[in-house]
Design a protein around this motif. Sequence first.
Motif, mmCIF file in Angstrom:
data_model
loop_
_atom_site.group_PDB
_atom_site.id
_atom_site.type_symbol
_atom_site.label_atom_id
_atom_site.label_comp_id
_atom_site.label_asym_id
_atom_site.label_seq_id
_atom_site.Cartn_x
_atom_site.Cartn_y
_atom_site.Cartn_z
ATOM 1 N N ARG A 121 0.821 -1.218 0.000
ATOM 2 C CA ARG A 121 0.000 0.000 0.000
ATOM 3 C C ARG A 121 0.852 1.264 0.000
ATOM 4 N N ARG A 122 2.160 1.095 -0.126
ATOM 5 C CA ARG A 122 3.138 2.185 -0.180
ATOM 6 C C ARG A 122 3.170 3.019 1.109
ATOM 7 N N LEU A 123 2.898 2.367 2.220
ATOM 8 C CA LEU A 123 3.021 2.994 3.535
ATOM 9 C C LEU A 123 4.410 2.630 4.073
ATOM 10 N N TYR A 124 5.430 3.254 3.497
ATOM 11 C CA TYR A 124 6.799 2.801 3.707
ATOM 12 C C TYR A 124 7.308 2.996 5.130
ATOM 13 N N VAL A 125 6.930 4.059 5.803
ATOM 14 C CA VAL A 125 7.394 4.268 7.178
ATOM 15 C C VAL A 125 6.817 3.180 8.090
ATOM 16 N N THR A 126 5.538 2.890 7.932
ATOM 17 C CA THR A 126 4.913 1.826 8.722
ATOM 18 C C THR A 126 5.507 0.476 8.360
ATOM 19 N N TYR A 127 5.780 0.266 7.062
ATOM 20 C CA TYR A 127 6.422 -0.976 6.621
ATOM 21 C C TYR A 127 7.768 -1.163 7.307
ATOM 22 N N VAL A 128 8.603 -0.140 7.307
ATOM 23 C CA VAL A 128 9.930 -0.243 7.914
ATOM 24 C C VAL A 128 9.808 -0.552 9.405
ATOM 25 N N LEU A 129 8.893 0.121 10.080
ATOM 26 C CA LEU A 129 8.692 -0.109 11.509
ATOM 27 C C LEU A 129 8.248 -1.551 11.782
ATOM 28 N N LEU A 130 7.211 -2.001 11.074
ATOM 29 C CA LEU A 130 6.699 -3.354 11.295
ATOM 30 C C LEU A 130 7.706 -4.421 10.871
ATOM 31 N N HIS A 131 8.417 -4.187 9.782
ATOM 32 C CA HIS A 131 9.408 -5.157 9.316
ATOM 33 C C HIS A 131 10.561 -5.259 10.320
ATOM 34 N N GLY A 132 10.970 -4.129 10.864
ATOM 35 C CA GLY A 132 12.008 -4.141 11.892
ATOM 36 C C GLY A 132 11.557 -4.881 13.140
ATOM 37 N N LEU A 133 10.310 -4.644 13.552
ATOM 38 C CA LEU A 133 9.765 -5.366 14.698
ATOM 39 C C LEU A 133 9.663 -6.863 14.414
ATOM 40 N N TRP A 134 9.361 -7.212 13.160
ATOM 41 C CA TRP A 134 9.332 -8.622 12.780
ATOM 42 C C TRP A 134 10.713 -9.245 12.948
ATOM 43 N N HIS A 135 11.756 -8.539 12.535
ATOM 44 C CA HIS A 135 13.112 -9.067 12.707
ATOM 45 C C HIS A 135 13.403 -9.334 14.181
ATOM 46 N N ILE A 136 13.016 -8.417 15.042
ATOM 47 C CA ILE A 136 13.253 -8.576 16.482
ATOM 48 C C ILE A 136 12.440 -9.754 17.031
ATOM 49 N N ALA A 137 11.165 -9.823 16.671
ATOM 50 C CA ALA A 137 10.304 -10.900 17.173
ATOM 51 C C ALA A 137 10.771 -12.267 16.682
ATOM 52 N N SER A 138 11.112 -12.362 15.397
ATOM 53 C CA SER A 138 11.542 -13.660 14.877
ATOM 54 C C SER A 138 12.897 -14.060 15.454
ATOM 55 N N ALA A 139 13.773 -13.095 15.685
ATOM 56 C CA ALA A 139 15.063 -13.419 16.304
ATOM 57 C C ALA A 139 14.861 -13.933 17.724
ATOM 58 N N SER A 140 13.905 -13.362 18.457
ATOM 59 C CA SER A 140 13.663 -13.835 19.823
ATOM 60 C C SER A 140 13.076 -15.242 19.821
ATOM 61 N N VAL A 141 12.233 -15.564 18.832
ATOM 62 C CA VAL A 141 11.688 -16.920 18.721
ATOM 63 C C VAL A 141 12.802 -17.895 18.367
ATOM 64 N N LEU A 142 13.689 -17.505 17.462
ATOM 65 C CA LEU A 142 14.820 -18.375 17.122
ATOM 66 C C LEU A 142 15.718 -18.611 18.327
ATOM 67 N N LEU A 143 15.994 -17.568 19.080
ATOM 68 C CA LEU A 143 16.817 -17.701 20.272
ATOM 69 C C LEU A 143 16.158 -18.634 21.282
ATOM 70 N N ALA A 144 14.849 -18.474 21.478
ATOM 71 C CA ALA A 144 14.127 -19.350 22.404
ATOM 72 C C ALA A 144 14.154 -20.797 21.929
ATOM 73 N N SER A 145 14.062 -21.004 20.625
ATOM 74 C CA SER A 145 14.096 -22.367 20.089
ATOM 75 C C SER A 145 15.467 -23.002 20.275
ATOM 76 N N LEU A 146 16.522 -22.234 20.032
ATOM 77 C CA LEU A 146 17.868 -22.764 20.264
ATOM 78 C C LEU A 146 18.072 -23.069 21.744
ATOM 79 N N HIS A 147 17.601 -22.180 22.590
ATOM 80 C CA HIS A 147 17.708 -22.407 24.033
ATOM 81 C C HIS A 147 16.936 -23.662 24.421
#
Length: 157
Positions: A121-147
């Motif tokens: 939808r070309r909402l690039y600022v919101t995209y960057v924010l949500l995509h960055g939060l996705w990176h953080i959330a998925s990294a925490s899930v990966l860390l929890a899985s490795l743990h």
Amino acid sequence: AAWKGRQLAERATCAAGATGALPVCVDTAAACVGALAVVSTSFHSVQTGCCDCCFRGGDVRTERLKWTRRLAACDVVCACTVGAATARPLLGTEGVHVTERRLGTALALALFLSSVVCRRRRLYVTYVLLHGLWHIASASVLLASLHNAVMMVAMKE
């Protein structure tokens, strides 16, 4: 019987190496996460123009577009592979804090899908924010899985 077979297969896959260090499955998972990190960092660096100095000869914009497409495909394949490997143990009932990891996985997926919608939808600022939060959330899930993998091996010993 199926549960016992799965448990034996997991023990065989996660058998400690000859050195007695981390189990093979944890080493493999860590290597996959490392590969994902390299590919994702490369993709985002090329996508944002941070690597324009690497494109010598030819049109920089054309080269960036070409490499962005190539690395995007690699990024998606790596992310899907690691995501599927992370989600697999969540389908069973074994493990430490399974419910929390399921919720974390659901949150990461919701952030990712929301960011895709915003980008389209070309909402690039919101995209960057949500995509960055996705990176953080998925990294925490990966860390929890490795743990969790390490904890499961430690409990079995």
